[in-house]
Design an enzyme around this catalytic site. Structure first.
Site, PDB file in Angstrom:
ATOM      1  N   SER A  32       4.067   1.408   4.521  1.00  0.00           N
ATOM      2  CA  SER A  32       4.165   0.034   4.152  1.00  0.00           C
ATOM      3  C   SER A  32       3.259  -0.256   2.991  1.00  0.00           C
ATOM      4  O   SER A  32       2.388   0.415   2.633  1.00  0.00           O
ATOM      5  CB  SER A  32       4.417  -1.095   5.078  1.00  0.00           C
ATOM      6  OG  SER A  32       2.871  -0.849   5.955  1.00  0.00           O
ATOM      7  N   HIS A  33       3.097  -2.153   2.547  1.00  0.00           N
ATOM      8  CA  HIS A  33       2.319  -1.909   1.930  1.00  0.00           C
ATOM      9  C   HIS A  33       1.435  -3.173   2.173  1.00  0.00           C
ATOM     10  O   HIS A  33       2.718  -4.046   3.260  1.00  0.00           O
ATOM     11  CB  HIS A  33       2.851  -2.166   0.430  1.00  0.00           C
ATOM     12  CG  HIS A  33       2.056  -2.858  -0.258  1.00  0.00           C
ATOM     13  ND1 HIS A  33       1.952  -4.233  -0.871  1.00  0.00           N
ATOM     14  CD2 HIS A  33       1.475  -2.059  -1.872  1.00  0.00           C
ATOM     15  CE1 HIS A  33       1.098  -4.796  -2.474  1.00  0.00           C
ATOM     16  NE2 HIS A  33       1.519  -2.746  -2.523  1.00  0.00           N
ATOM     17  N   PRO A  34       0.329  -3.907   1.764  1.00  0.00           N
ATOM     18  CA  PRO A  34      -0.157  -4.853   3.201  1.00  0.00           C
ATOM     19  C   PRO A  34       0.118  -5.824   2.916  1.00  0.00           C
ATOM     20  O   PRO A  34       0.099  -6.917   3.148  1.00  0.00           O
ATOM     21  CB  PRO A  34      -1.953  -4.228   2.435  1.00  0.00           C
ATOM     22  CG  PRO A  34      -1.844  -3.629   0.832  1.00  0.00           C
ATOM     23  CD  PRO A  34      -0.474  -2.776   1.573  1.00  0.00           C
ATOM     24  N   THR A  35       1.000  -5.785   1.110  1.00  0.00           N
ATOM     25  CA  THR A  35       1.525  -7.691   1.275  1.00  0.00           C
ATOM     26  C   THR A  35       2.566  -7.533   0.669  1.00  0.00           C
ATOM     27  O   THR A  35       3.376  -8.559   1.006  1.00  0.00           O
ATOM     28  CB  THR A  35       0.924  -8.221  -0.636  1.00  0.00           C
ATOM     29  OG1 THR A  35       0.729  -6.807  -1.335  1.00  0.00           O
ATOM     30  CG2 THR A  35      -1.188  -7.886  -0.138  1.00  0.00           C
TER      31      THR A  35
END
Length: 400
Positions: A227-230
């Site tokens: 996933s991505h942090p934002t």
């Protein structure tokens, strides 16, 4: 004969490298037409496999299109031969621990006196300055020390190394770029120079936002897996045929296209999902909604539907899948050569495409010492009798 095709044709490179970062950098030079003369020990140890007809597959890859010359740099006569070759060279590349070349009497001070125009590329784990300069390093060590491994893996799992030797590759690419810049600088100044590229520096510089965020907020970034942090949605989703498809929507417009692809236009106005911050707050619910759709379709079906709606997506290819991919074929990214011992084999081609040189030429990796006589005659005009004496010394060395 020396190579003569490609944007770097006419360039002469003395290659004293080993492992991956250095050989990768010089392989790129060879791909672009440079005459890369790989200096190897006559008693080169047989490293670990796998092998193809007795030839190490690793060497068949990273040593392609180079010429192999055997020299024993513990012998004064062989050192003199190397220095004579340096006089003809544009670049010398080595990736020993700092101090090794100096102890052999072949440091930059010596090399630059022999040829002031030479670009001396020194690749090492930690560089020629700093408290770690005398330490050796291998790829995984640098992946760990640089912070890269702390960013890689699932949130609740252990730190993981990348699936390829990323630190070696980063360093090799930086070294290639630095050599190109130094050669351009030489065109302006007429002078060569010493270039110091470290694996730790190279890997650390590739951590992009993780570095600046840590410096600004003084907190360690958390591992986020795929996933991505934002950005949400951003990750992999299972398909009906046990495949996985990547879906990434970093902007609202892309997410709205995804809603249309899912047949869920109601989510466009759903307050849980309509804006980026809302999606971050409801990541688990959104992930389940998307997964319901992907689980009901095959990988090919998901890709076709998402592509039709202009949703950023891509399948997770296995290596057999990507090697058979039509885009890879169209870009000539798998090439075939024929080795005198290993026979025909295929490998990854060069990603660098030049309009003035539409077809990159590839030659197989050399056998140990295959070009010793050829290079010594071509560049040094060495008489056959002297070459025979040199090779006899090497044979005697192998008997000891």
């Amino acid at each position: 004969m020396a190579k003569g095709y490609g944007p770097l044709s006419g360039l002469v490179v003395i290659d004293l490298t080993q492992f991956l970062s250095g050989p990768l950098a010089t392989m790129i030079l060879a791909d672009l037409g440079a005459d890369v003369i790989k200096i190897e020990r006559p008693d080169r140890p047989k490293a670990s496999g796998p092998f193809l007809n007795g030839e190490r597959i690793y060497d068949l890859s990273v040593q392609r299109s180079k010429r192999s010359v055997t020299l024993n740099l513990k012998m004064e006569e062989d050192k003199k031969i190397l220095l004579e070759l340096v006089k003809k060279a544009d670049v010398l590349v080595e990736n020993f621990k700092p101090g090794t070349m100096e102890r052999m009497g072949l440091g930059y001070d010596v090399i630059s006196k022999v040829n002031p125009r030479v670009i001396y590329m020194a690749i090492s784990g930690f560089g020629y300055t700093g408290p770690y300069r005398e330490r050796g390093a291998l790829d995984m060590i640098i992946q760990g020390m640089s912070g890269l491994m702390s960013l890689t893996g699932d949130p609740d799992g252990p730190a993981m190394r990348c699936g390829t030797s990323a630190s070696d590759v980063f360093t090799g690419l930086y070294a290639f770029g630095a050599m190109s810049a130094a050669l351009y600088d030489r065109e302006k100044t007429g002078k060569g120079q010493f270039v110091d590229v470290a694996m730790l520096d190279s890997t650390f510089s590739c951590l992009e936002n993780a570095v600046i965020n840590t410096c600004v907020f003084h907190k360690n970034p958390q591992r986020v897996g795929n996933s991505h942090p934002t950005s949400v949605p951003f990750g992999t989703f299972p398909t009906a045929d046990d495949g996985e498809i990547i879906i990434t929507c970093s902007r609202d417009a892309a997410f709205y296209n995804l809603c249309r692809a899912l047949g869920r236009e109601d989510m466009i106005t759903d307050p849980r999902y309509s804006k980026a911050e809302d999606r971050r707050q409801h990541k688990a619910e959104l992930t389940e909604e998307i997964s319901k759709f992907t689980r009901a379709h095959t990988l090919d079906e998901c890709a076709a539907i998402l592509e039709a709606h202009d949703v950023p997506n891509g399948r997770i290819n296995t290596m057999t899948m990507i090697c058979d991919d039509p885009q890879i074929a169209a870009r000539d990214m798998i090439v075939e050569v024929e080795h005198p011992v290993a026979g025909k084999y295929k490998m990854a081609g060069s990603p660098l495409k030049f309009g003035n040189y539409p077809a990159t030429t590839y030659e197989p990796a050399p056998m140990l010492g295959q070009h010793t006589q050829e290079v010594l005659k071509e560049y040094l005009g060495m008489p056959q009798e002297e070459i025979d004496e040199l090779l006899e010394e090497h044979k005697n060395m192998l008997k000891k």
